[in-house]
Design an enzyme around this catalytic site. Structure first.
Site, PDB file in Angstrom:
ATOM      1  N   GLU A  86       9.060  -0.550   6.151  1.00 20.29           N
ATOM      2  CA  GLU A  86       9.652   0.411   5.514  1.00 20.29           C
ATOM      3  C   GLU A  86       9.725   1.352   6.645  1.00 20.29           C
ATOM      4  O   GLU A  86       9.870   2.820   6.689  1.00 20.29           O
ATOM      5  CB  GLU A  86       8.644   1.173   4.548  1.00 20.29           C
ATOM      6  CG  GLU A  86       7.253   1.147   4.919  1.00 20.29           C
ATOM      7  CD  GLU A  86       6.496   2.357   4.224  1.00 20.29           C
ATOM      8  OE1 GLU A  86       6.795   3.595   4.129  1.00 20.29           O
ATOM      9  OE2 GLU A  86       5.443   1.895   3.346  1.00 20.29           O
ATOM     10  N   CYS A 120       5.254  -0.091   0.949  1.00 19.80           N
ATOM     11  CA  CYS A 120       4.677  -1.115   1.383  1.00 19.80           C
ATOM     12  C   CYS A 120       4.597  -2.409   0.509  1.00 19.80           C
ATOM     13  O   CYS A 120       4.085  -3.345   0.761  1.00 19.80           O
ATOM     14  CB  CYS A 120       2.992  -0.755   1.047  1.00 19.80           C
ATOM     15  SG  CYS A 120       2.571   0.682   1.927  1.00 19.80           S
ATOM     16  N   THR A 162      -4.850   7.607   8.341  1.00 21.41           N
ATOM     17  CA  THR A 162      -4.697   6.344   7.238  1.00 21.41           C
ATOM     18  C   THR A 162      -3.394   5.743   7.714  1.00 21.41           C
ATOM     19  O   THR A 162      -2.779   4.943   6.980  1.00 21.41           O
ATOM     20  CB  THR A 162      -4.560   6.585   5.657  1.00 21.41           C
ATOM     21  OG1 THR A 162      -3.440   7.635   5.602  1.00 21.41           O
ATOM     22  CG2 THR A 162      -5.896   7.337   5.286  1.00 21.41           C
ATOM     23  N   SER A 212      -0.906   9.666  -4.876  1.00 24.80           N
ATOM     24  CA  SER A 212      -0.778   8.212  -4.585  1.00 24.80           C
ATOM     25  C   SER A 212      -1.988   7.629  -4.975  1.00 24.80           C
ATOM     26  O   SER A 212      -1.854   6.439  -5.257  1.00 24.80           O
ATOM     27  CB  SER A 212      -0.354   8.361  -2.992  1.00 24.80           C
ATOM     28  OG  SER A 212      -1.474   8.533  -2.343  1.00 24.80           O
ATOM     29  N   HIS A 250      -3.773  -4.414  -1.418  1.00 29.35           N
ATOM     30  CA  HIS A 250      -3.070  -3.598  -0.422  1.00 29.35           C
ATOM     31  C   HIS A 250      -4.077  -2.498   0.011  1.00 29.35           C
ATOM     32  O   HIS A 250      -4.717  -2.002  -0.704  1.00 29.35           O
ATOM     33  CB  HIS A 250      -1.825  -3.159  -0.931  1.00 29.35           C
ATOM     34  CG  HIS A 250      -1.242  -1.940  -0.255  1.00 29.35           C
ATOM     35  ND1 HIS A 250      -0.823  -1.903   1.107  1.00 29.35           N
ATOM     36  CD2 HIS A 250      -1.204  -0.671  -0.489  1.00 29.35           C
ATOM     37  CE1 HIS A 250      -0.452  -0.948   1.677  1.00 29.35           C
ATOM     38  NE2 HIS A 250      -0.705   0.102   0.413  1.00 29.35           N
ATOM     39  N   LYS A 259     -12.589   1.272  -4.915  1.00 30.66           N
ATOM     40  CA  LYS A 259     -12.574   1.878  -6.280  1.00 30.66           C
ATOM     41  C   LYS A 259     -11.494   1.171  -7.056  1.00 30.66           C
ATOM     42  O   LYS A 259     -11.877   1.082  -8.097  1.00 30.66           O
ATOM     43  CB  LYS A 259     -11.717   3.253  -6.106  1.00 30.66           C
ATOM     44  CG  LYS A 259     -12.750   4.409  -5.462  1.00 30.66           C
ATOM     45  CD  LYS A 259     -11.805   5.795  -5.314  1.00 30.66           C
ATOM     46  CE  LYS A 259     -12.737   6.762  -4.539  1.00 30.66           C
ATOM     47  NZ  LYS A 259     -12.236   8.034  -4.647  1.00 30.66           N
ATOM     48  N   ASN A 329      -3.803   1.099   7.677  1.00 32.98           N
ATOM     49  CA  ASN A 329      -2.764   0.554   6.634  1.00 32.98           C
ATOM     50  C   ASN A 329      -1.604   0.475   7.444  1.00 32.98           C
ATOM     51  O   ASN A 329      -1.179   1.024   8.186  1.00 32.98           O
ATOM     52  CB  ASN A 329      -2.415   1.824   5.885  1.00 32.98           C
ATOM     53  CG  ASN A 329      -1.641   1.496   4.951  1.00 32.98           C
ATOM     54  OD1 ASN A 329      -1.163   0.232   4.854  1.00 32.98           O
ATOM     55  ND2 ASN A 329      -1.194   2.479   4.055  1.00 32.98           N
ATOM     56  N   SER A 362       4.519   2.590  -2.604  1.00 29.21           N
ATOM     57  CA  SER A 362       4.745   3.861  -3.298  1.00 29.21           C
ATOM     58  C   SER A 362       6.174   3.846  -3.904  1.00 29.21           C
ATOM     59  O   SER A 362       7.181   3.134  -3.412  1.00 29.21           O
ATOM     60  CB  SER A 362       4.490   5.070  -2.540  1.00 29.21           C
ATOM     61  OG  SER A 362       3.202   4.943  -2.117  1.00 29.21           O
TER      62      SER A 362
HETATM   63  N1  ACO Z   1     -18.927  11.892   4.675  1.00 28.89           N
HETATM   64  C1  ACO Z   1     -18.691  11.013   3.981  1.00 28.89           C
HETATM   65  N2  ACO Z   1     -17.710  11.011   2.836  1.00 28.89           N
HETATM   66  C2  ACO Z   1     -16.670  12.138   2.835  1.00 28.89           C
HETATM   67  C3  ACO Z   1     -16.921  13.197   4.060  1.00 28.89           C
HETATM   68  C4  ACO Z   1     -18.066  13.010   4.943  1.00 28.89           C
HETATM   69  N3  ACO Z   1     -18.386  14.046   5.829  1.00 28.89           N
HETATM   70  N4  ACO Z   1     -15.998  14.191   3.914  1.00 28.89           N
HETATM   71  C5  ACO Z   1     -15.059  13.569   2.861  1.00 28.89           C
HETATM   72  N5  ACO Z   1     -15.578  12.456   2.509  1.00 28.89           N
HETATM   73  C6  ACO Z   1     -15.052  11.592   1.317  1.00 28.89           C
HETATM   74  C7  ACO Z   1     -14.585  12.507   0.214  1.00 28.89           C
HETATM   75  O1  ACO Z   1     -15.503  12.605  -1.099  1.00 28.89           O
HETATM   76  C8  ACO Z   1     -13.661  11.355  -0.278  1.00 28.89           C
HETATM   77  O2  ACO Z   1     -14.230  10.582  -1.084  1.00 28.89           O
HETATM   78  P1  ACO Z   1     -13.774  10.148  -2.416  1.00 28.89           P
HETATM   79  O3  ACO Z   1     -12.472   9.576  -2.480  1.00 28.89           O
HETATM   80  O4  ACO Z   1     -14.751   9.176  -2.838  1.00 28.89           O
HETATM   81  O5  ACO Z   1     -13.881  11.362  -3.343  1.00 28.89           O
HETATM   82  C9  ACO Z   1     -13.107  10.663   0.985  1.00 28.89           C
HETATM   83  O6  ACO Z   1     -13.989  11.115   1.900  1.00 28.89           O
HETATM   84  C10 ACO Z   1     -11.651  11.325   1.345  1.00 28.89           C
HETATM   85  O7  ACO Z   1     -11.831  13.023   1.310  1.00 28.89           O
HETATM   86  P2  ACO Z   1     -10.830  14.020   0.806  1.00 28.89           P
HETATM   87  O8  ACO Z   1     -11.322  15.147   0.869  1.00 28.89           O
HETATM   88  O9  ACO Z   1     -10.612  13.324  -0.764  1.00 28.89           O
HETATM   89  O10 ACO Z   1      -9.679  13.412   1.704  1.00 28.89           O
HETATM   90  P3  ACO Z   1      -8.045  14.163   1.772  1.00 28.89           P
HETATM   91  O11 ACO Z   1      -7.731  14.581   0.511  1.00 28.89           O
HETATM   92  O12 ACO Z   1      -8.394  14.934   3.016  1.00 28.89           O
HETATM   93  O13 ACO Z   1      -7.343  12.861   2.410  1.00 28.89           O
HETATM   94  C11 ACO Z   1      -5.834  11.197   1.536  1.00 28.89           C
HETATM   95  C12 ACO Z   1      -7.468  11.493   1.597  1.00 28.89           C
HETATM   96  C13 ACO Z   1      -5.370  11.812   0.257  1.00 28.89           C
HETATM   97  C14 ACO Z   1      -6.137   9.623   1.173  1.00 28.89           C
HETATM   98  C15 ACO Z   1      -4.936  11.148   2.788  1.00 28.89           C
HETATM   99  O14 ACO Z   1      -5.601  10.388   3.861  1.00 28.89           O
HETATM  100  C16 ACO Z   1      -3.433  10.611   2.541  1.00 28.89           C
HETATM  101  O15 ACO Z   1      -2.851  11.407   2.031  1.00 28.89           O
HETATM  102  N6  ACO Z   1      -3.355   9.263   2.964  1.00 28.89           N
HETATM  103  C17 ACO Z   1      -2.068   8.704   2.853  1.00 28.89           C
HETATM  104  C18 ACO Z   1      -1.706   8.589   1.274  1.00 28.89           C
HETATM  105  C19 ACO Z   1      -2.164   7.127   0.955  1.00 28.89           C
HETATM  106  O16 ACO Z   1      -2.827   6.368   1.772  1.00 28.89           O
HETATM  107  N7  ACO Z   1      -2.286   6.711  -0.511  1.00 28.89           N
HETATM  108  C20 ACO Z   1      -2.797   5.629  -0.928  1.00 28.89           C
HETATM  109  C21 ACO Z   1      -1.715   4.784  -1.901  1.00 28.89           C
HETATM  110  S1  ACO Z   1      -0.132   4.948  -1.137  1.00 28.89           S
HETATM  111  C22 ACO Z   1       0.023   4.313   0.462  1.00 28.89           C
HETATM  112  O17 ACO Z   1      -0.397   3.017   0.443  1.00 28.89           O
HETATM  113  C23 ACO Z   1       0.638   4.845   1.587  1.00 28.89           C
END
Ligand code: ACO
Length: 470
Positions: A86, A120, A162, A212, A250, A259, A329, A362
């Site tokens: 991609e 992906c 990521t 996502s 994946h 999860k 990733n 996605s």
């Molecule tokens: N210590 C331990 N854990 C922590 C801490 C800390 N200090 N701070 C945050 N966390 C945990 C949170 O509780 C959360 O855990 P949870 O998911 O169990 O709730 C995790 O860390 C991530 O924190 P968030 O605040 O939820 O992270 P954020 O929203 O800033 O970003 C996200 C995470 C959305 C995954 C971002 O990295 C992203 O957009 N990535 C790209 C999209 C993606 O990969 N999507 C997945 C499927 S699509 C694909 O494959 C591309």
């Protein structure tokens, strides 16, 4: 008439990832994220990235030539080449055509296949195409070759940790050590704006991170339930996670994998499947009446199901997590880098076992499918695949860059994305011998690559003459 090919599947694998990486712990500090957010919260250890001398094409050239050499496959024996990616470097010319340089040199231009793209998922589409070709009446007796290649980079912000980069090459043919249980498969495809790349001037995706995550989990549920239903129909008995020795996901980041496996256990609970013992049943019973949407929102359910799933996760999923945690990733290569980790960790234990594979792209496209292992025949034995990939050595010999240098590299790549008329530094000091690298993009946007020489008199074709030899 020749008999149809049997046990079609993956005969051989090679993985390449850049020798350059950034530690997630250091990135947390650099980004001002709270300590543990990337390492515990996302579950990631480090992230591979391409410097200015590498890209998806150079990585693919490296992986393909290495696979052919190490398994002693004559390039004339390849009849189909499919690429999943991609990472867009050209809106018309396929990555496959760049790889044709390797085969043209040996007089083989009779190779079907082009690129498959949907986030992906493209690597899985490419793999299915190759397997279907070998199983079809069009098959001419030669091998299929699948290449999954991506450089995953995100704009500054929460998605940046990521990212990742890698290429996987897989040889497909009959009498394979890794075969498809073709009937055991479930897909979920729908329209969603969770992650997409509408801005063709930028390499970065537009991401709705929370959406996502939910889309991914919904696809896990849907594919798993379909697969269970199909199994039950054909085998006349229930399917549960107990029927899979390993589950390979994946892996956008490890926390989502944890999860997702817990979600399979929750599905087994809802289906009263045998993997859920009395104790787990009692713990999950408060969640039995949640609507499907409520179940995605419930933090309590997430916590309880992860806790119940932990012992089985350690057995069935943990052996697949090494590379995704270390390189990040890698989009189309992500599922197959998890699979490569499983072969690396468990190759001597795999014969006779089953791995469930979950592929997600996605937008969205997802399939859960089943693979079965046998020991295989030389040189396509599981133990040989593990030693060819040599994952431990590749990980050990990497160079950690400080986050500042990683950010600086991404800035340079932003500037160069879609650009013409530049030459790279041609600095190959960090690349291992035999690695291809980008040398120049000329005034007509043509890309040129060279190969870092391998000074080994036992290996033929080592003088870097392939790939336009600039
Ligand atoms: N210590 C331990 N854990 C922590 C801490 C800390 N200090 N701070 C945050 N966390 C945990 C949170 O509780 C959360 O855990 P949870 O998911 O169990 O709730 C995790 O860390 C991530 O924190 P968030 O605040 O939820 O992270 P954020 O929203 O800033 O970003 C996200 C995470 C959305 C995954 C971002 O990295 C992203 O957009 N990535 C790209 C999209 C993606 O990969 N999507 C997945 C499927 S699509 C694909 O494959 C591309």
């Amino acid at each position: 008439m020749a008999s149809p090919p049997k046990n079609v599947g993956i005969l051989a694998m090679e993985i390449y990832f850049p020798p350059t990486c950034v530690k997630q712990e250091a990135l947390e500090v650099h980004d001002g994220a709270s300590k543990g957010k990337y390492t515990i919260g996302l579950g990631q250890d480090s992230m591979a990235f391409c410097t200015e001398v590498e890209d998806i094409i150079s990585m693919s050239l490296t992986a393909v030539t290495s696979l052919l050499e190490k398994y002693n496959v004559d390039p004339k024996q390849i009849g189909r080449l499919e690429v999943g990616s991609e990472t867009v470097l050209d809106k018309s010319k396929s990555i496959k055509t760049f790889l044709m340089q390797v085969f043209e040199e040996h007089g083989n231009t009779d190779i079907e296949g082009v690129d498959s793209t949907n986030a992906c998922y493209g690597g899985t589409a490419a793999l299915f195409n190759c397997v279907n070709w070998v199983e079809s009446s069009s098959w001419d007796g030669r091998y299929g070759l699948v290449v999954c290649t991506d450089s995953a980079v995100y704009a500054e912000g929460p998605a940046r940790p990521t990212g990742g980069a890698a290429t996987i090459a897989m040889l497909v043919g009959p009498d394979a050590p890794i075969t498809f249980e073709s009937k055991l498969r479930g897909s979920h495809m729908a329209h969603a704006y969770d992650f997409y790349k509408p801005n063709l001037a930028s390499e970065y995706p537009v991401v709705d991170g929370k959406l996502s995550q939910t889309c991914y989990l919904m696809a896990v549920d849907s594919c798993y339930n379909l697969l269970c239903t199909k199994y039950e129909k054909s085998e006349g008995k229930q399917f549960s996670v107990n029927d899979a020795d390993y589950v390979v996901f994946h892996s956008p980041y490890n926390k989502l994998v944890q999860k997702s496996f817990a979600r399979l256990m929750y599905n087994d609970f809802l289906r009263s499947a045998s993997s859920i013992d009395e104790d787990a049943k009692e713990k999950l019973s408060p969640f039995s009446n949640l609507s499907i949407n409520e179940s995605y929102q419930s933090r309590d359910l997430e916590k309880v199901s992860q806790q119940i799933a932990k012992p089985l996760y350690d057995k069935k999923v943990q052996p697949t997590t090494l590379l995704p945690k270390q390189i990040g990733n890698t989009y189309t290569a992500s599922l197959y880098s998890a699979f490569a980790s499983l072969i690396h960790n468990e190759h001597s234990e795999l014969a006779g076992k089953r791995a469930l594979m979950f592929s997600y792209g996605s937008g969205l496209t997802a399939t859960m499918f089943s693979l079965h292992f046998n020991e295989g025949q030389h040189p396509f034995r599981l133990s040989n695949i593990a030693s060819v990939m040599n994952v431990a050595k590749k990980l050990k010999s990497r160079h950690e860059f400080p986050p500042e240098k990683f950010v600086e590299t991404l800035k340079l790549m932003e500037h160069r994305y879609g650009a013409k008329e530049y030459v790279t530094s041609k600095d190959t000091s960090l690349l291992v011998p035999g690695t291809y690298y980008l040398t120049e993009v000329d005034s007509m946007y043509r890309r040129f690559y060279a190969k870092k020489p391998v000074y080994d008199s036992n290996i033929p074709h080592q003088n870097g003459s392939v790939a336009n030899g600039h």
